[in-house]
Design a protein around this motif. Structure first.
Motif, PDB file in Angstrom:
ATOM      1  N   VAL A  17       0.815  -1.195   0.000  1.00  0.00           N
ATOM      2  CA  VAL A  17       0.000   0.000   0.000  1.00  0.00           C
ATOM      3  C   VAL A  17       0.847   1.243   0.000  1.00  0.00           C
ATOM      4  CG1 VAL A  17      -0.113   0.168   2.502  1.00  0.00           C
ATOM      5  CG2 VAL A  17      -1.952   1.132   1.173  1.00  0.00           C
ATOM      6  N   SER A  20      -3.032   6.890   0.785  1.00  0.00           N
ATOM      7  CA  SER A  20      -3.895   7.509  -0.209  1.00  0.00           C
ATOM      8  C   SER A  20      -3.907   9.021  -0.032  1.00  0.00           C
ATOM      9  CB  SER A  20      -5.311   6.956  -0.070  1.00  0.00           C
ATOM     10  OG  SER A  20      -5.797   7.164   1.216  1.00  0.00           O
ATOM     11  N   ASP A  60     -14.299  -4.422   3.546  1.00  0.00           N
ATOM     12  CA  ASP A  60     -13.603  -4.782   2.320  1.00  0.00           C
ATOM     13  C   ASP A  60     -13.570  -6.306   2.243  1.00  0.00           C
ATOM     14  OD1 ASP A  60     -12.085  -4.729   0.058  1.00  0.00           O
ATOM     15  OD2 ASP A  60     -10.282  -3.936   0.988  1.00  0.00           O
ATOM     16  N   GLU A  76      -2.553  -5.506   1.872  1.00  0.00           N
ATOM     17  CA  GLU A  76      -3.430  -4.372   1.605  1.00  0.00           C
ATOM     18  C   GLU A  76      -4.275  -3.989   2.812  1.00  0.00           C
ATOM     19  OE1 GLU A  76      -5.800  -5.175  -1.805  1.00  0.00           O
ATOM     20  OE2 GLU A  76      -4.079  -5.694  -3.050  1.00  0.00           O
ATOM     21  N   GLN A  79      -2.399  -2.150   5.554  1.00  0.00           N
ATOM     22  CA  GLN A  79      -2.080  -0.773   5.217  1.00  0.00           C
ATOM     23  C   GLN A  79      -3.310   0.128   5.240  1.00  0.00           C
ATOM     24  OE1 GLN A  79       1.009  -0.145   5.180  1.00  0.00           O
ATOM     25  NE2 GLN A  79       1.583  -2.291   5.189  1.00  0.00           N
ATOM     26  N   THR A  80      -4.466  -0.385   4.799  1.00  0.00           N
ATOM     27  CA  THR A  80      -5.679   0.421   4.832  1.00  0.00           C
ATOM     28  C   THR A  80      -5.972   0.900   6.243  1.00  0.00           C
ATOM     29  OG1 THR A  80      -6.669  -0.638   2.900  1.00  0.00           O
ATOM     30  CG2 THR A  80      -8.180   0.400   4.450  1.00  0.00           C
ATOM     31  N   GLN A  83      -2.674   3.183   7.777  1.00  0.00           N
ATOM     32  CA  GLN A  83      -2.402   4.489   7.187  1.00  0.00           C
ATOM     33  C   GLN A  83      -3.305   5.584   7.752  1.00  0.00           C
ATOM     34  OE1 GLN A  83      -3.167   4.266   2.979  1.00  0.00           O
ATOM     35  NE2 GLN A  83      -5.361   4.547   3.229  1.00  0.00           N
ATOM     36  N   GLN A  84      -4.374   5.214   8.459  1.00  0.00           N
ATOM     37  CA  GLN A  84      -5.214   6.208   9.122  1.00  0.00           C
ATOM     38  C   GLN A  84      -4.563   6.707  10.419  1.00  0.00           C
ATOM     39  OE1 GLN A  84      -7.756   6.601   7.045  1.00  0.00           O
ATOM     40  NE2 GLN A  84      -7.439   4.639   5.995  1.00  0.00           N
ATOM     41  N   LEU A 506     -12.293   5.700  -3.640  1.00  0.00           N
ATOM     42  CA  LEU A 506     -11.335   4.608  -3.664  1.00  0.00           C
ATOM     43  C   LEU A 506     -10.260   4.978  -4.677  1.00  0.00           C
ATOM     44  CD1 LEU A 506     -11.124   1.882  -2.197  1.00  0.00           C
ATOM     45  CD2 LEU A 506     -12.050   0.810  -4.250  1.00  0.00           C
ATOM     46  N   ARG A 511      -6.704   1.849  -1.346  1.00  0.00           N
ATOM     47  CA  ARG A 511      -6.701   2.048   0.099  1.00  0.00           C
ATOM     48  C   ARG A 511      -7.326   3.390   0.440  1.00  0.00           C
ATOM     49  NH1 ARG A 511      -3.062  -0.982  -2.938  1.00  0.00           N
ATOM     50  NH2 ARG A 511      -2.158  -2.645  -1.691  1.00  0.00           N
ATOM     51  N   ASP A 513      -8.863   6.762   2.177  1.00  0.00           N
ATOM     52  CA  ASP A 513      -8.483   7.670   3.249  1.00  0.00           C
ATOM     53  C   ASP A 513      -9.759   8.105   3.962  1.00  0.00           C
ATOM     54  OD1 ASP A 513      -7.632   9.741   4.836  1.00  0.00           O
ATOM     55  OD2 ASP A 513      -7.221  11.113   3.182  1.00  0.00           O
TER      56      ASP A 513
END
Length: 525
Positions: A17, A20, A60, A76, A79-80, A83-84, A506, A511, A513
């Motif tokens: 990832v 985003s 997801d 994936e 990381q989704t 990353q938040q 998306l 991924r 945000d």
């Protein structure tokens, strides 16, 4: 370490990832703020003054096995979620690095990169972000020798020059370092080596982790002390609903607010339905079939080319995927920086038979193809269609659909003839895929071409985008012409969400945000 484990740590599975776009569309959010009941300023809503709480529920097709983004930098779902909460030095927009935790950087000489950190960033435990945190995070990721190892290989040392300056020393020019750094998520130096930290990681991002329940959900809360534009949502719930039909039902009933990865045969259940918005967009994800060139007869380029000519790729892709895929024109998707537009192999069974005969197999060959169950949209149908076409030219291919764990083990041990799967170019830069997977040193499928290695090395070193694009074209042609694999389709992203959701998109990396999301007229749950 066994062969499978070694290959897995080198990155034999490809799910990675890039953060985003967090700040794109802030102007749009100004309009969103006027729509939501929760305030965009002050306490951000949170139910103050009787206002409804802003809660966003997302499901997801994948769920994080962990929140340790260094241990699983190519997963994936990990990381989704992460990353938040944790952030990188830079992120990529349209192939170009833009500031996140680094406010500026320069390439002071051919083998030195200097990054200057923002001076207004704190972790949610109150500790300031320093160069030591960047150094420790990078060294931990590198030491784990995971899927990103080839990208980091030229980095010789990392120096915390002072509290706000990080210097990377490389063994050779490395023009791709900024894009690689978009995948490095920064945690506090004194905590990241503790396994307990990764159950509830402390970061600098717009959300914090409230709770991680394996195989069930990840609960996030807004970080009211965030250094950037505050998120609108009070909470985010990432929910594990493995079955596609169950996710769609949950969307209709309001159990979730958004979902993605809707297979082609299920689109009719969301597209055009009352109260639901369905969208598609470009993606970094594609299908490929690799040939195991370590063994006969697939070590012969004529056999590999014959098998590509034998399949009606264009017809199969159109029939199986409709608008959710386009015919591939390169070993990476057209959405990726550096992707050339090459001419696809013509469907020509006669040419396929001729090439097989020239290679010494006039009576055909027997092979097998493996793929992971639930490995991508219509993956079984894709395999079956190709198997049928191959049979017409005398190539008998046994289908081997495997549970993911077994597929991973066999893949890592090179226990396969043909391997079918999806892949994604995590950074959106061609180097991520071409420079990691197709070099002689990588040895992923038994193919080695020193001219290809040279082109990729020069592309990785260059700071000139035009030069890099020309070199990626050269590299892609080697892969294409030598039929290292068959590249059928570039996949599109798709998503469906309830109409009260605003600001959700998306991006090509798949991924989302969540800091840009808001809920209008939040429903009672």
């Amino acid at each position: 370490m066994n062969n499978y484990a070694a290959r897995y740590r080198r990155g034999i599975t490809e799910r990675t990832v890039v953060t985003s776009t967090r700040f794109r569309g802030r102007i749009v959010l100004a309009g969103v703020c006027a729509l939501v009941l929760a305030s965009c300023g002050g306490d951000g809503g949170g139910g103050a003054g009787g206002e409804a709480e802003q809660v966003f529920r997302y499901a997801d097709g994948l769920f994080p096995v962990s929140l340790d983004t260094h241990q699983y930098p190519a997963e994936e779902a990990v990381q989704t979620a992460v990353q938040q909460v944790l952030e990188p030095l830079v992120r990529l927009e349209d192939g170009e690095p833009v500031p996140v935790l680094a406010q500026s950087w320069e390439n002071t000489d051919e083998t030195t990169w200097v990054f200057h950190l923002r001076d207004d960033v704190e972790f949610t435990d109150g500790s300031p972000l320093t160069a030591d945190d960047v150094k420790a995070s990078a060294e931990r990721l590198i030491d784990m020798e995971g899927p990103l190892a080839p990208l980091w290989a030229p980095v010789e040392s990392i120096e915390a020059t002072d509290d706000s300056t990080v210097t990377f020393h490389t063994s050779q020019p490395l023009g791709t370092l900024p894009s690689t750094l978009s995948l490095l998520f920064i945690g506090p130096a004194g905590q990241i080596d503790d396994d307990a930290y990764w159950q509830q990681p402390v970061g600098t991002g717009p959300f914090t982790v409230d709770r991680f329940v394996p195989d069930d959900r990840v609960l996030l809360e807004r970080n009211d002390g965030y250094w950037g534009d505050a998120a609108i949502l009070d909470r985010v719930e990432i929910i594990n609903i493995p079955e596609e039909s169950s996710r769609i039902t949950a969307l209709h009933t309001g159990e979730i607010d958004a979902m993605s990865r809707i297979p082609p045969d299920q689109i009719g259940k969301v597209d055009g339905e009352s109260g639901i918005v369905y969208e598609t967009g470009p993606s970094f994800t594609y299908y490929f079939i690799w040939f195991n060139g370590h063994e006969e007869p697939l070590d012969d380029v004529r056999v590999r080319q014959a098998m590509w000519h034998a399949v009606n790729v264009e017809g199969v892709v159109a029939d199986l995927f409709g608008d959710l895929a386009t015919l591939a024109q390169a070993p990476i998707t057209q959405a990726v920086f550096g992707a050339p537009a090459l001419e696809h192999y013509a469907y020509d069974p006669g040419r396929a038979r001729q090439l097989l005969a020239e290679a010494g197999y006039p009576d055909g060959i027997d092979l097998s193809i493996q793929w992971p169950r639930e490995g991508g949209p219509n993956i079984r149908g894709l395999a079956q269609a190709f198997i049928s076409d191959w049979a017409d030219v005398g190539v008998n291919v046994e289908p081997l659909e495997k549970e993911r764990a077994q597929w991973l083990e066999d893949f890592g041990n090179m226990n396969w003839d043909l391997n079918l799967q999806t892949n994604a170019t995590g950074t959106g830069d061609a180097d991520f895929t071409l420079g990691r997977l197709y070099t002689c040193e990588a040895d992923r499928m038994g193919y080695c071409n020193e001219d290809l290695d040279d082109a990729l090395a020069r592309a990785r070193a260059s700071l000139d985008p035009a030069e890099r694009e020309a070199l990626y074209l050269e590299a892609a042609r080697y892969i294409w012409d030598d039929a290292v694999g068959i590249f059928p389709a570039d996949l599109a992203n798709n998503t469906a969400y309830r109409e009260h959701v605003q600001g959700f998109e998306l991006p090509p990396n798949g991924r989302p945000d969540f800091s840009t999301v808001a809920i209008t007229n939040p429903p009672s749950r």
